[in-house]
Scaffold this active site. Structure first.
Site, PDB file in Angstrom:
ATOM      1  CE  LYS A 119      -3.744  -2.420   2.346  1.00 43.47           C
ATOM      2  NZ  LYS A 119      -4.410  -2.752   3.613  1.00 43.47           N
ATOM      3  CD  GLN A 153      -3.090  -4.506   6.676  1.00 46.41           C
ATOM      4  OE1 GLN A 153      -3.041  -3.517   5.957  1.00 46.41           O
ATOM      5  NE2 GLN A 153      -3.810  -5.567   6.359  1.00 46.41           N
ATOM      6  CG  ASP A 174      -9.008   0.123   5.620  1.00 45.58           C
ATOM      7  OD1 ASP A 174      -8.811  -0.121   4.409  1.00 45.58           O
ATOM      8  OD2 ASP A 174      -8.220  -0.208   6.522  1.00 45.58           O
TER       9      ASP A 174
END
Ligand code: NAP
Length: 293
Positions: free
Chosen positions: A52, A96, A119
């Site tokens: 990412k 994460q 997200d």
């Protein structure tokens, strides 16, 4: 059978974003900035976050990677998130997952500012998505929509069967395929581990989204001729022939299922790269939303 090439579509999304970032730079405007938090040293998480961050750099986004130890107290993690929430240069924040067992995932998800929730996991983002309001869509379902859109896959009036009902993939993609929009307007059936007649249901599907995390679960006898199959699964299997020591398997038995399909995603190179493209899109949108505020 046509392959839904996530690598190719992801690259075209990135190329497009790269041009837009360059234009912003030339106009002297603020550049998109993604902040990622990685806790502990889970191998798969390290790989995802590294990818990412690298993708951000390649297209000219700013990125910040905050690495924190596995035993970090929840309170300290929340303090770090609070700092990023208040940093006006940071447009998007991602933590994460999965988190170490002592940290409450929901607490962390809810601590991220909704306008930085790239997200799309915050309950407010999810609620807005369910109501069809502008919202950050969770990256993997959003990536699937971008892929279907790119190949102009017809979804209206189709029966979509989603295998899996997790908050990050199965549930949101079932809602998005059911919305009154394109891609969408499907009649959706959501299956899970307590669904007794899964094979019969899959055999009725025009579109199957396999998101259960069971390698090669979906076999040819479960798929009707002409179906569209989207394989979300990523499972690392030991593979001594590879330098990394593992290879990646999807949830679909590709070799037997592919000949029956009109479209199918490969693993790797299907939904995975699209997830990253979708995250970049969300970060871009978070940044430009500030232009008008
Ligand atoms: P998850 O949270 O473990 O959820 C799995 C879902 O599948 C659950 O709803 C579970 O049912 C259902 N399920 C499990 N076994 C089943 C069975 N035998 N029959 C029917 N349903 C079954 O997994 P996830 O986070 O959604 O991830 C799913 C897969 O996608 C994993 O391989 C993950 O690595 C991969 N993934 C890929 C990407 C990407 O970018 N490509 C992104 C995210 C995840 P219950 O609810 O009843 O337990």
């Amino acid at each position: 059978m046509e392959m839904l090439d996530g690598k190719l579509v992801s690259q075209s999304v990135r190329d497009d974003l790269k041009k837009k970032v360059e234009a912003r730079r030339n106009e002297g405007k603020k550049l998109p900035h993604l902040a990622a938090i990685l806790i502990g040293n889970n191998g798969a998480s390290e790989t995802y976050v590294a990818s990412k961050v690298k993708s951000c750099e390649e297209i000219g986004f700013r990125s910040t990677l905050l690495r924190l130890p596995a035993d970090i107290p929840e309170e300290t993690l929340l303090e770090h998130i609070d700092i990023l929430n208040r940093d006006s240069d940071v447009d998007g924040i991602l933590v994460q997952l999965p988190l170490p067992a002592h940290i409450r995932e929901q607490q962390v998800i809810e601590s991220i500012r909704v306008d930085k929730d790239v997200d799309g996991f915050h309950p407010e983002s999810v609620g807005r998505m369910v109501q069809g309001l502008p919202a950050f869509l969770p990256a993997t379902p959003y990536g699937i929509l971008l892929l279907l859109e790119h190949y102009k896959v017809e979804t209206k009036g189709k029966h979509a069967v989603v295998i899996g009902r997790s908050n990050i993939v199965g549930r949101p993609i079932s809602i998005l395929l059911n919305r009154n929009d394109y891609p969408g307007n499907c009649t959706v059936t959501v299956c899970h581990s307590h669904t007794p007649n899964l094979k019969e249901i899959c055999l009725q599907a025009d579109i199957i989204i396999a998101a259960l995390g069971r390698p090669e679960f979906l076999t040819a006898d479960m798929v009707r001729e002409g179906a569209v199959v989207i394989d979300v699964g990523i499972t690392r299997m030991p593979d001594p022939s590879r330098k990394s020591g593992f290879s990646i398997r999807g949830d679909v038995h590709f070799d037997s299922v592919a000949p029956r399909c009109t479209y199918i995603t490969p693993v790797p190179g299907g939904v995975g790269p699209m997830t990253i493209a979708a995250l970049l899109m969300n970060t871009w949108k978070a940044c430009i939303a500030k232009d008008t505020n």
